[in-house]
Design a protein around this motif. Structure first.
Motif, PDB file in Angstrom:
ATOM      1  N   UNK A 584      27.431  51.519  20.598  1.00 17.88           N
ATOM      2  CA  UNK A 584      27.819  50.288  21.280  1.00 17.88           C
ATOM      3  C   UNK A 584      27.215  49.102  20.549  1.00 17.88           C
ATOM      4  N   UNK A 585      27.877  47.916  20.629  1.00 19.46           N
ATOM      5  CA  UNK A 585      27.313  46.712  19.998  1.00 19.46           C
ATOM      6  C   UNK A 585      26.088  46.233  20.776  1.00 19.46           C
ATOM      7  N   UNK A 586      24.933  46.646  20.324  1.00 20.68           N
ATOM      8  CA  UNK A 586      23.690  46.302  21.003  1.00 20.68           C
ATOM      9  C   UNK A 586      22.605  45.987  19.971  1.00 20.68           C
ATOM     10  N   UNK A 587      21.732  45.085  20.353  1.00 25.48           N
ATOM     11  CA  UNK A 587      20.507  44.811  19.596  1.00 25.48           C
ATOM     12  C   UNK A 587      19.348  45.263  20.476  1.00 25.48           C
ATOM     13  N   UNK A 588      18.613  46.271  20.009  1.00 21.72           N
ATOM     14  CA  UNK A 588      17.520  46.829  20.802  1.00 21.72           C
ATOM     15  C   UNK A 588      16.188  46.531  20.120  1.00 21.72           C
ATOM     16  N   UNK A 589      15.130  46.587  20.920  1.00 21.18           N
ATOM     17  CA  UNK A 589      13.817  46.144  20.440  1.00 21.18           C
ATOM     18  C   UNK A 589      12.724  47.012  21.052  1.00 21.18           C
ATOM     19  N   UNK A 590      11.795  47.486  20.169  1.00 21.18           N
ATOM     20  CA  UNK A 590      10.601  48.198  20.625  1.00 21.18           C
ATOM     21  C   UNK A 590       9.403  47.311  20.308  1.00 21.18           C
ATOM     22  N   UNK A 591       8.794  46.752  21.330  1.00 20.03           N
ATOM     23  CA  UNK A 591       7.755  45.747  21.129  1.00 20.03           C
ATOM     24  C   UNK A 591       6.521  46.311  20.436  1.00 20.03           C
ATOM     25  N   UNK A 592       6.201  47.573  20.688  1.00 21.81           N
ATOM     26  CA  UNK A 592       5.025  48.185  20.077  1.00 21.81           C
ATOM     27  C   UNK A 592       5.079  48.119  18.551  1.00 21.81           C
ATOM     28  N   UNK A 593       6.284  48.185  17.991  1.00 21.74           N
ATOM     29  CA  UNK A 593       6.433  48.223  16.536  1.00 21.74           C
ATOM     30  C   UNK A 593       6.387  46.848  15.887  1.00 21.74           C
ATOM     31  N   UNK A 594       6.568  45.788  16.659  1.00 21.93           N
ATOM     32  CA  UNK A 594       6.717  44.457  16.078  1.00 21.93           C
ATOM     33  C   UNK A 594       5.389  43.958  15.520  1.00 21.93           C
ATOM     34  N   UNK A 624      12.408  51.238  24.117  1.00 19.36           N
ATOM     35  CA  UNK A 624      13.431  50.311  23.618  1.00 19.36           C
ATOM     36  C   UNK A 624      14.072  49.525  24.764  1.00 19.36           C
ATOM     37  N   UNK A 625      14.237  48.240  24.539  1.00 17.86           N
ATOM     38  CA  UNK A 625      14.926  47.387  25.502  1.00 17.86           C
ATOM     39  C   UNK A 625      16.092  46.705  24.786  1.00 17.86           C
ATOM     40  N   UNK A 626      17.144  46.387  25.526  1.00 20.65           N
ATOM     41  CA  UNK A 626      18.322  45.739  24.964  1.00 20.65           C
ATOM     42  C   UNK A 626      18.122  44.232  25.020  1.00 20.65           C
ATOM     43  N   UNK A 627      18.117  43.601  23.854  1.00 20.46           N
ATOM     44  CA  UNK A 627      17.963  42.148  23.788  1.00 20.46           C
ATOM     45  C   UNK A 627      19.296  41.432  23.890  1.00 20.46           C
ATOM     46  N   UNK A 628      20.348  42.063  23.404  1.00 19.02           N
ATOM     47  CA  UNK A 628      21.673  41.450  23.466  1.00 19.02           C
ATOM     48  C   UNK A 628      22.721  42.549  23.291  1.00 19.02           C
ATOM     49  N   UNK A 629      23.818  42.369  23.950  1.00 23.51           N
ATOM     50  CA  UNK A 629      24.951  43.277  23.780  1.00 23.51           C
ATOM     51  C   UNK A 629      26.223  42.494  23.999  1.00 23.51           C
TER      52      UNK A 629
END
Length: 692
Positions: A584-594, A624-629
């Protein structure tokens, strides 16, 4: 020293007999100990040489011997009777295995010495080392006396263009642009006597600002032919192994100059002048030093896709050893220039640069051993004093001697000195681990030998670490940079530590510090969060702790109205914090890795991303959280989803007025890649070709 063997023995779980004259009348006890085959710790560094000689003279002496200083670090202090837990900790740490060996960097010097400076002073220096070194002089004027009548060494003259390199590999570039050729000059002084403007000094070079063109000097030198005003300037190069710079301003103006380069601005009259000459005489042959760092490019956040993100290591290095390799999208560390300060590893957010002298696991084991032994012996509120093994070690020893003479308080009983190769070689991974292990404070001693940029970097890292603990609810000041250049200043700074108490975890951690910086940080943060006072309240909104700009933790904010989900940020992210979704068109983010390197922010063509330095003290930071879709675009020919509706519509809007995308060409942009090929092929087959 008021030692208590029973207390020390209890802490170390063994019986410790007390020897008050082990290096003299009780030396036989030491000799019997080193014949046992067990490791032996000698708590005296003053007589290290004597103990080494005794060991050589003792038959069947097979025991490894370790030395530790317990005198200036605590035994000579007004708190000495309370220092048994600290002394037990120092003894325990001394028994740890030696660090793993590291790779080495080799140098080779043939003794080719370049002396830069006024000719008279340079020739005096050359006379003292010329019997063991191959000397050449780059003259920078005559000096007070000028050159000697006898020309004993090659003299170069001209405008210094550049000097670069290191021990065994210096490269000099200069421009010879004076009418007098020193290779032909015989120092007969005829030109000096003939010049009416006195434009020629005893460095046998013409000051063209004074010369009015009489050319009397050229006629006086007709036999040697050393003077020609029509001579074309020449760019010349030379190779040298060593450089002695006697000029007022250094040719290499770095805080940490290359090995083999020595700047003595006061010449031989300077206090270090003769000492430097003695060092130069010994610098012929092959030499080695440790390779102080490891580099893992896959972790590096320096650059991606020709976009620069993190530059922290390049900006902090005072030895100019770190540079950017834009072609290979990485940084490059020159091991020959690296002086082992470790500041680059301290500011590196990802751990791509790791310190090796010693490595983090050994340092972590040492800190944990010190703190656990200190606590087992009944010690409280331990503070670690991290100092360099040169200036810092000397200052601690001077303070101990002042305390023994009754002129200072000395190192307090709860302050445990820890020697490092350089004070800047540890960072927040080890500092936070130390607090997790039970340290109430981590102190870093700066003595003035450090580059100003290092002190600023340490202060910034401490601000980040303190913000983390403060946000988790730990009261007090846990990290301090102590700046002291004298025993009195250090004594005053350490005395002030008794006035405050710091809150620490109720239970000390037992994890092992790993080789990966981020992994160690996660272990330390997990323990600190488990014990955090701020997280003991009933569950509610996740705790988000704001951090200073430049912190290696945080989130990103995405403007959904601007973001087209092009996913350029995903390809730029070096830490795997930003991810797409194959389904799916999604931008996901794992904060621990940033790591907050900023590559995503810089790469985003829509300027839709901004950094949010913080620590999310909740399990969600690892998920992982979805920042935008967005809704996918369906191919107008086969209905297969590809891209996003927003991105395709934006593309159509930008290209609708372009001459190349009209009619059917514009419609093909609405198709998936397969259908575009099919449509183009079908259109070509339907074309009718009319014969002439």
């Amino acid at each position: 020293m008021p030692l208590e063997p029973k207390t020390l023995g209890t802490a170390l779980a063994e019986t410790l007999p007390l020897h008050s004259a082990l290096c003299r009348r009780e030396a036989a006890s030491f000799q019997r100990a080193i014949q046992s085959g067990d490791e032996v710790v000698v708590a005296c560094t003053q007589e290290k040489r004597l103990f080494g000689e005794l060991a050589e003279q003792t038959p069947a002496a097979t025991s490894p011997i370790h030395f530790v200083n317990i005198r200036e670090t605590g035994g000579w202090s007004r708190d000495a009777r309370s220092a048994m837990p600290k002394i037990a900790a120092l003894l325990a740490a001394a028994r740890l295995p030696e660090p793993d060996p590291v790779a080495t960097v080799s140098y080779a010097s043939q003794g080719r010495l370049l002396i830069i400076g006024a000719l008279d002073e340079a020739e005096r220096a050359a006379a003292l080392v010329g019997d063991s070194l191959e000397v050449a002089i780059l003259s920078q004027g005559p000096g007070a006396l000028g050159g000697a009548q006898e020309r004993r060494w090659p003299v170069l003259a001209g405008r210094l263009e550049s000097l670069a390199g290191w021990l065994g590999a210096f490269e000099l570039r200069w421009t010879r642009d004076n009418p007098i050729d020193l290779d032909l000059c015989t120092r007969c002084n005829a030109c000096v006597a003939a010049c009416p403007e006195q434009a020629i000094g005893l460095d046998y070079q013409i000051d063209l600002g004074k010369c009015s063109g009489h050319r009397d000097c050229e006629r006086a030198c007709s036999v040697a032919g050393a003077i020609r005003f029509d001579r074309t300037p020449e760019r010349l190069e030379g190779a040298f192994d060593l450089v002695l710079d006697l000029g007022a301003a250094p040719a290499i103006d770095w805080h940490a100059p290359p090995q083999g380069y020595f700047h003595v601005p006061g010449g031989l009259a300077h206090a270090s002048g003769l000492q430097t000459l003695l060092r130069l005489r010994d610098m012929v042959g092959e030499f080695e030093k440790p390779k102080f760092f490891d580099y893992k490019q896959k972790l590096c956040a320096h650059s991606r896709n020709e976009v620069v993100g993190c530059n922290a290591c390049i900006e902090v290095c005072s030895a100019h050893a770190v540079s950017s390799d834009k072609e290979r999208q990485r940084i490059v560390v020159n091991p020959n220039l690296c002086v082992g300060c470790g500041a680059c590893t301290t500011v590196c957010p990802t751990g791509a640069l790791g310190y090796t002298y010693p490595r983090a696991p050994h340092q972590g084991l040492k800190l944990r051993t010190l703190l656990s032994t200190y606590a087992a012996a009944g010690g409280r509120d331990a503070a670690l004093l991290l100092h360099s093994q040169e200036g810092g070690q000397a200052l601690v020893e001077q303070l101990g001697r002042q305390a023994q003479l009754g002129r200072a308080h000395g190192v307090p009983a709860h302050v445990i000195p820890v020697g490092l190769f350089h004070a800047a070689s540890t960072g927040i991974d080890l500092w936070l681990s130390a607090v997790a292990f039970g340290a109430s404070q981590v102190l870093v001693l700066a003595t003035g030998e450090e580059a100003p940029g290092y002190r600023a970097a340490l202060a910034t890292q401490m601000e980040i670490a303190q913000a983390l603990l403060r946000g988790l609810g730990y009261a007090g000041t846990h990290f301090r940079l102590i700046e002291a250049s004298s025993p009195a200043a250090l004594d005053a700074a350490l005395a002030g530590l008794r006035e405050t108490r710091q809150q620490v975890p109720g239970q000390p951690a037992r994890f092992a510090v790993g080789a990966e910086k981020r992994s160690t940080l996660e272990l330390a943060l997990d323990h600190l969060m488990d014990e955090a006072p701020a997280l003991r309240a009933p569950a509610g909104e996740p705790l988000a702790i704001p951090l200073p700009t430049g912190a290696p933790f945080g989130a990103i904010a995405v403007n959904k109205d601007s973001c087209t989900l092009c996913l350029a940020c995903v390809s730029a992210c070096p830490a795997g914090a930003l991810q797409d979704n194959a389904n799916a068109p999604q931008l996901r983010f794992i904060e621990k890795n940033c790591v907050q390197c900023g590559l995503c922010e810089t790469t985003c063509p829509e300027n839709a991303i901004s950094l949010v330095p913080r620590l999310l003290a909740a399990p969600e930071r690892k998920q992982p959280v979805v920042l935008n879709e967005a809704k996918p675009w369906a191919c107008i020919r086969c209905s297969k989803p590809f891209g996003t509706q927003k991105a395709i519509e934006a593309m159509l809007g930008k290209l609708a007025g372009h001459a190349m995308f009209q009619g059917e060409a514009l419609e093909r942009l609405k198709m998936c890649s397969d259908c575009r090929v099919i449509d183009l092929y079908s259109a070509s087959n339907e074309m009718k070709i009319t014969p002439l």
